[in-house]
Write an enzyme that holds these catalytic residues in place. Structure first.
Site, PDB file in Angstrom:
ATOM      1  N   LYS A  88       2.730  -5.356  -5.148  1.00  0.00           N
ATOM      2  CA  LYS A  88       2.891  -3.927  -4.865  1.00  0.00           C
ATOM      3  C   LYS A  88       2.690  -3.697  -3.392  1.00  0.00           C
ATOM      4  CE  LYS A  88       3.416   0.380  -5.794  1.00  0.00           C
ATOM      5  NZ  LYS A  88       4.521   0.342  -4.803  1.00  0.00           N
ATOM      6  N   GLN A 109      -2.475  -5.748   2.300  1.00  0.00           N
ATOM      7  CA  GLN A 109      -2.175  -5.000   1.076  1.00  0.00           C
ATOM      8  C   GLN A 109      -2.919  -5.578  -0.119  1.00  0.00           C
ATOM      9  OE1 GLN A 109       0.605  -2.541   1.584  1.00  0.00           O
ATOM     10  NE2 GLN A 109      -0.406  -1.587  -0.151  1.00  0.00           N
ATOM     11  N   LYS A 124       4.759  -7.019   0.442  1.00  0.00           N
ATOM     12  CA  LYS A 124       5.310  -6.195   1.517  1.00  0.00           C
ATOM     13  C   LYS A 124       6.706  -6.709   1.831  1.00  0.00           C
ATOM     14  CE  LYS A 124       3.905  -2.747   4.048  1.00  0.00           C
ATOM     15  NZ  LYS A 124       2.826  -1.770   3.804  1.00  0.00           N
ATOM     16  N   ASP A 164       7.261   2.582   3.686  1.00  0.00           N
ATOM     17  CA  ASP A 164       6.343   2.280   4.796  1.00  0.00           C
ATOM     18  C   ASP A 164       7.061   2.846   6.025  1.00  0.00           C
ATOM     19  OD1 ASP A 164       3.774   0.503   5.393  1.00  0.00           O
ATOM     20  OD2 ASP A 164       5.171   0.080   7.006  1.00  0.00           O
ATOM     21  N   TRP A 242       1.837  13.405   9.037  1.00  0.00           N
ATOM     22  CA  TRP A 242       2.063  14.722   8.430  1.00  0.00           C
ATOM     23  C   TRP A 242       1.013  15.032   7.350  1.00  0.00           C
ATOM     24  CZ3 TRP A 242       3.928  15.025   3.214  1.00  0.00           C
ATOM     25  CH2 TRP A 242       4.194  16.317   2.775  1.00  0.00           C
ATOM     26  N   SER A 378       0.736   5.503  -5.539  1.00  0.00           N
ATOM     27  CA  SER A 378       1.851   4.714  -6.079  1.00  0.00           C
ATOM     28  C   SER A 378       1.437   4.109  -7.418  1.00  0.00           C
ATOM     29  CB  SER A 378       2.235   3.582  -5.121  1.00  0.00           C
ATOM     30  OG  SER A 378       3.055   4.060  -4.083  1.00  0.00           O
TER      31      SER A 378
HETATM   32  O1  2IT Z   1       0.720   0.331   3.572  1.00  0.00           O
HETATM   33  C1  2IT Z   1       0.781   0.871   2.442  1.00  0.00           C
HETATM   34  O2  2IT Z   1      -0.186   0.864   1.687  1.00  0.00           O
HETATM   35  C2  2IT Z   1       2.033   1.489   2.053  1.00  0.00           C
HETATM   36  N1  2IT Z   1       2.972   1.482   2.847  1.00  0.00           N
HETATM   37  C3  2IT Z   1       2.188   2.088   0.688  1.00  0.00           C
HETATM   38  C4  2IT Z   1       2.553   1.036  -0.295  1.00  0.00           C
HETATM   39  C5  2IT Z   1       2.861   1.537  -1.688  1.00  0.00           C
HETATM   40  O3  2IT Z   1       3.209   0.675  -2.508  1.00  0.00           O
HETATM   41  O4  2IT Z   1       2.770   2.727  -1.965  1.00  0.00           O
END
Ligand code: 2IT
Length: 446
Positions: A88, A109, A124, A164, A242, A378
């Site tokens: 993930k 991650q 990733k 990302d 944001w 997520s």
């Molecule tokens: O760096 C991160 O944690 C993200 N870009 C989100 C990854 C996700 O699977 O929601």
């Protein structure tokens, strides 16, 4: 385990992979003492296995631009570790993307996902495709070509990408559409960050920034402080910036700066709702510049070539890219009175910056703890997809709150030092590592 030996070996093999080596070194240095109290980890060579991704897919992505010219980019998916769940993690579209960058992100991650309390492994991916200046049609054709190569390696129980840098709701839509066409079935849970009308979780777009501010609140509370009335400098102006600007403002802080690759915009009285909304237009314009913000809101000033860290603030929130805040930036912030830095981008601070903050007793927390609300939401999207239902904003927000509090508690548990201070870097690394290491141990040598 001897960190120096392991790093020397990795440097021999991957000497040019600077970001990857930086991320591995930070984690190994944090966990060394605890690791060495567990001979069973050493026997199973947990660290030696954990620093290598399970596998990396590299593929060519060819697409046709609006002029009819053929373009070729490189695509990747790093499936880093699946000890606690399916791979993930997000997809990054940025011209600087390399295997090193995606390996560092996949490694981070893995620990971040372990911290979320949810069953997700680490992955990733991305491409060196540059969204800057591209039309919506070009972005669509690129996303379709990217998915054409990757789709067989994905699945709700296999590998679940999300956004990302350079990948937001629009790109996830195009990727999902192509996946559905190729797979000939509707798998709601194969990507997260989907549109709220077709399986996306409410609050996923806001979640990284909101979660970061919830974490910051816990950190400040623990230190006997409050965010209300404090000035906050934010780098970037994309999705994460944001969300952070929205929640910081809602909590009564003043966002006094946002920035882009072209420079910084100073905002004398903090951000209004109109300003926060305009950040979305800036991102959607695909120009990757922040200067138009100061044209639209004349009370603001654009300073070309400067970073957000040149602006006087109480709290610094890096929300853009790795290594965006270096040792000199940290010194400048401290000289201007900054006393807290919560890293929202992945590895946003260089090792020198972290050391400078810690030496100066600036409250500091690392990205893998602070920004985990994004991937956690997520994970909540995956759960809703499995259950074929959608939770309300209040339900998702309550779960996000709980998760960020749990992550903060884990950092305190593993990061409290003999003098009573909390080393959030150590805390996050040890907490994340322990979970993954035990899972690997119980699953045998594979
Ligand atoms: O760096 C991160 O944690 C993200 N870009 C989100 C990854 C996700 O699977 O929601």
């Amino acid at each position: 385990m001897k960190v120096a030996e392991i790093m020397a070996n990795l440097e021999k093999k991957y000497g040019h992979e600077k970001e990857y080596l930086q991320a591995v070194r930070e984690v190994l240095e944090s966990i060394e003492d605890v690791y060495n109290q567990h001979p069973e980890f050493e026997k199973a060579k947990i660290v030696e296995r954990l620093v290598e991704p399970d596998r990396i897919f590299t593929f060519r992505v060819t697409w046709i631009d609006d002029k009819g010219e053929v373009q070729t980019n490189l695509g990747y998916r790093v499936q880093f570790n699946s000890a606690i769940g399916p791979y993930k993690g997000g997809l990054r579209f940025h011209p600087a993307v390399t295997p090193s960058m995606l390996k560092f992100l996949g490694f981070e991650q893995t620990f971040k996902n372990a911290l979320t309390t949810l069953p997700m492994g680490g992955g990733k991916g991305g491409s060196d495709f540059d969204p800057k200046g591209k039309s919506d049609a070009e972005i669509m054709r690129f996303c379709q070509a990217f998915m054409l190569e990757l789709w067989r390696n994905l699945g709700p129980d296999t590998d679940v990408p999300a956004g990302d840098v350079g990948v937001g709701g629009r790109e996830i839509g195009f990727l999902h559409g192509m996946y559905t066409k190729l797979a000939r079935k509707y798998s709601t849970g194969v990507l997260t960050g989907k549109g709220a009308m077709w399986g996306g979780s409410i609050l996923r777009p806001e979640a990284t920034g909101f979660g970061a501010l919830y974490f910051t609140q816990h950190l400040l509370h623990k230190a006997g402080k409050d965010i209300k009335g404090k000035t906050v400098a934010i780098s970037g102006f994309g999705n994460v910036a944001w969300g952070a600007a929205t929640k910081a403002t809602e909590l009564g802080a003043q966002v006094v700066a946002i920035s882009g690759p072209d420079g910084v915009v100073t905002i004398p009285n903090g951000m209004s709702k109109e300003m926060i909304d305009y950040m979305l237009d800036l991102r959607a314009s695909n120009q990757n510049i922040v200067a138009p913000f100061a044209t639209k809101f004349p009370e603001c000033t654009f300073i070309p070539g400067k970073k957000a860290w040149s602006v006087k603030c109480d709290i610094a929130l890096p929300c853009a890219f790795q290594n965006e805040l270096n040792g000199d930036d940290a010194k400048e912030l401290i000289a201007n009175g900054t006393w807290c830095c919560c890293e929202v981008s992945n590895m946003g601070c260089t090792p020198e910056a972290i050391k400078t903050f810690q030496d100066a007793k600036v409250l500091f927390a690392p990205g893998k703890a602070v920004n985990a609300g994004g991937v956690a939401t997520s994970g909540l999207e995956m759960t809703q997809n499995c259950m074929h239902l959608g939770w309300s904003a209040a339900e998702v927000d309550a779960k996000l709150h709980f998760i960020m509090e749990s992550i903060h508690n884990a950092c305190v548990k593993y990061g409290t030092q003999p003098d009573g201070t909390i080393d959030y870097v150590k805390g996050a690394n040890i907490a994340g590592f322990m979970k993954v290491a035990h899972a690997m141990l119980e699953q045998g040598i594979i």
